[in-house]
Enzyme design. Structure first.
Site, PDB file in Angstrom:
ATOM      1  N   GLU A 171      -8.283  -4.677   5.245  1.00 50.07           N
ATOM      2  CA  GLU A 171      -8.154  -4.465   3.801  1.00 50.07           C
ATOM      3  C   GLU A 171      -7.044  -5.335   3.215  1.00 50.07           C
ATOM      4  OE1 GLU A 171      -8.189  -0.461   5.193  1.00 50.07           O
ATOM      5  OE2 GLU A 171      -9.068   0.205   3.306  1.00 50.07           O
TER       6      GLU A 171
ATOM      7  N   ASN B 253       0.868  -1.181   0.000  1.00 51.85           N
ATOM      8  CA  ASN B 253       0.000   0.000   0.000  1.00 51.85           C
ATOM      9  C   ASN B 253       0.906   1.232   0.000  1.00 51.85           C
ATOM     10  OD1 ASN B 253      -1.737   2.062   0.575  1.00 51.85           O
ATOM     11  ND2 ASN B 253      -2.678   1.101   2.372  1.00 51.85           N
TER      12      ASN B 253
ATOM     13  N   ARG C 285      -2.532  -2.027  -3.481  1.00 50.01           N
ATOM     14  CA  ARG C 285      -3.711  -1.183  -3.288  1.00 50.01           C
ATOM     15  C   ARG C 285      -3.589   0.040  -4.207  1.00 50.01           C
ATOM     16  NH1 ARG C 285      -4.748   3.344   1.092  1.00 50.01           N
ATOM     17  NH2 ARG C 285      -6.859   3.867   0.445  1.00 50.01           N
TER      18      ARG C 285
ATOM     19  N   HIS D  35     -12.451   3.756   0.057  1.00 51.56           N
ATOM     20  CA  HIS D  35     -12.527   2.741   1.113  1.00 51.56           C
ATOM     21  C   HIS D  35     -13.308   1.501   0.658  1.00 51.56           C
ATOM     22  CE1 HIS D  35     -12.315   6.055   4.467  1.00 51.56           C
ATOM     23  NE2 HIS D  35     -11.109   5.575   4.235  1.00 51.56           N
TER      24      HIS D  35
ATOM     25  N   ARG E 205     -10.851  16.591   7.542  1.00 59.32           N
ATOM     26  CA  ARG E 205     -11.554  16.946   6.293  1.00 59.32           C
ATOM     27  C   ARG E 205     -12.978  17.382   6.610  1.00 59.32           C
ATOM     28  NH1 ARG E 205     -10.306  11.475   3.059  1.00 59.32           N
ATOM     29  NH2 ARG E 205      -8.810  10.978   4.679  1.00 59.32           N
TER      30      ARG E 205
END
Ligand code: ADP
Length: 439
Positions: free
Chosen positions: A411, A35, A118, A207, A268
């Site tokens: 993940e 990743n 990923r 996601h 965010r």
């Protein structure tokens, strides 16, 4: 030759929910999951035989003279200060550690049978994971416009890994592919149609690997088929997103063209009135980069509380009576609650709500706030179960019409699973095995 035992197969199926091609007699895989972020590189070496990560680590501040390499499982983690000028150097360092480091899990790179990467943005090209070839690389590169930091970094990781391990299959697993099932009414934005088409402006989501994993695991936990359920999945970490999954297919999600959209997050802002953007730019004389930075890095929990983007710190301050921290906490839970309402309407009902990631898995107080007052909708949190810690669990009352589940996300396992599945399907591992002494 290494082979699966029936017990291993069962465990693997338990973990991933379904495995299309896993069967007795198939050669085993060690899958390296990579990743690569803009200045970091996370990795796990997953042994399918042992059904777990046998090594993991993280390279940080790649590109700076103060790079670090954390390596090791849990309590055995060691941090090494090093200089990693780019992702290629980081990959070389990781591979060297896997083979030559203390407690090295493998003796040679030949024991790595496939690599799963990923990739954040797969655009409209990829609705599932794929084996990487020149065409795939070209498309990921082309999509960099939509995720400039992420896709470029991921590609550096892919290229470096392919150079170091040219004989094994490399697989791309996209954050966005799970959301390619969204209908146009969910993914289109009400902007001039021609502009949307010209610039590929639409909702891509993010996601996706996490939402896909927790949906499958939750269905297993509930002992029901995913295809029979209406689910709302909530990934609540630093980045936050939710998805409506109707009988197994994603029909809506909160993140949009970029991962800035939707829920209020650590730093965010999520969805805001779009008119606020030109307003602030005019009044504060900000450039597009500055306003982007403001919305991505200085907003959310951090912006409102003035304390931190980390929910634990905000909670501690709120408990001391800090009003801005309390407000941030309230706004965060309210933001999740509003999406639950939206997605119940979108699917005309819901059978299960699934929570994951740092906040969703660990913060009982936030879960209590999210579900408070939802009893009239048949959503009843069990206070006692909510307090318990543990692995995968149901935290709604026995008579709650809607089940609430907590599922720790994984993940990396989903990426390892996709990689295994694709490689096996394409029988490429058999070809590679002729060269690799370990197979
Ligand atoms: P990401 O992977 O998006 O960076 P994580 O999934 O690790 O984020 O989640 C980080 C968030 O989870 C932080 O806001 C952190 O405060 C919160 N978190 C982690 N553990 C707990 C806990 N025990 N109680 C409350 N919040 C927690």
């Amino acid at each position: 030759m290494r082979r699966f035992s029936p017990a291993t197969i069962n465990e693997w199926i338990q973990l991933t929910g379904e495995v299309n091609n896993l069967e007795r007699g198939v050669q085993l895989l060690n899958v390296l999951v990579i990743n690569a972020g803009s200045s970091s590189l996370k990795y796990q070496l997953v042994s399918i035989e042992r059904n777990k990560a046998i090594a993991k680590g993280l390279c940080e501040r790649v590109g700076s003279k103060q790079s670090t390499h954390k390596h090791g499982l849990d309590e055995n983690e060691v941090v090494i200060d090093t200089y990693l000028p780019d992702h290629r150097a980081a990959i070389d360092c990781v591979l060297d550690t896997l083979v030559n480091g203390d407690d090295a899990p493998i003796r040679s790179l030949n024991e790595i049978d496939a690599v799963g990467h990923r990739i954040v943005q797969g655009g409209s090209y990829f609705d599932h994971s794929v084996i990487i070839d020149d065409d795939v690389i070209e498309k990921i590169d082309e999509l960099s416009e939509l995720a400039p930091l992420h896709n470029k970094a991921a590609l550096s990781g892919v290229r470096a890994c392919m150079d170091a391990m040219p004989d094994v299959p490399h697989v791309a697993v996209f954050d966005t592919s799970f959301f390619q099932s969204l209908p146009p009414k969910a993914y289109m934005y009400p902007l001039p149609y021609e502009l949307c088409k010209k610039y590929h402006i639409r909702k891509y989501g993010a996601h996706g690997t996490s939402h896909r994993y927790i949906a499958r695991r939750a269905a297993r936990l509930l002992d029901e088929s995913l295809e029979d359920l209406k689910m709302i999945t909530c990934h609540l970490g630093n980045g936050c997103s939710m998805a409506a999954i109707d009988h197994g297919a994603a029909v809506d999600t909160s993140m949009g063209l970029t991962p800035l959209d939707g829920l209020m997050m650590g730093s965010r802002c999520g969805s805001i009135d779009p008119a606020i953007v030109p307003f602030i730019m005019d009044h504060e004389h900000l450039t597009t980069d500055q306003v982007n930075e403001l919305m991505n890095k200085q907003s959310g929990l951090l912006g409102i509380s003035g304390v931190s983007n980390d929910l634990r710190s905000v909670r501690n301050e709120a408990e001391k009576g800090n009003e801005r921290a309390l407000l941030a906490y309230d706004m965060y839970s309210n933001s999740v609650k509003k999406y639950i309402g939206q997605y119940i309407a979108v699917m005309a009902g819901v059978d299960a709500i699934v929570l994951t990631a740092g906040v969703g898995e660990n913060c009982q107080k936030m879960r209590r706030m999210i579900f408070s007052g939802l009893q009239p909708l048949g959503i009843v949190l069990d206070e006692e179960k909510n307090r318990q810690r543990g692995f995968e669990r149901i935290i709604s009352t026995d008579d709650s019409h809607v089940r609430i589940c907590v599922i720790p996300t994984n993940e990396e396992y989903m990426i390892a699973h996709d990689t295994y599945d694709l490689v096996h399907k394409n029988s490429q591992i058999m070809v590679c095995s002729q060269d690799g002494p370990s197979l």
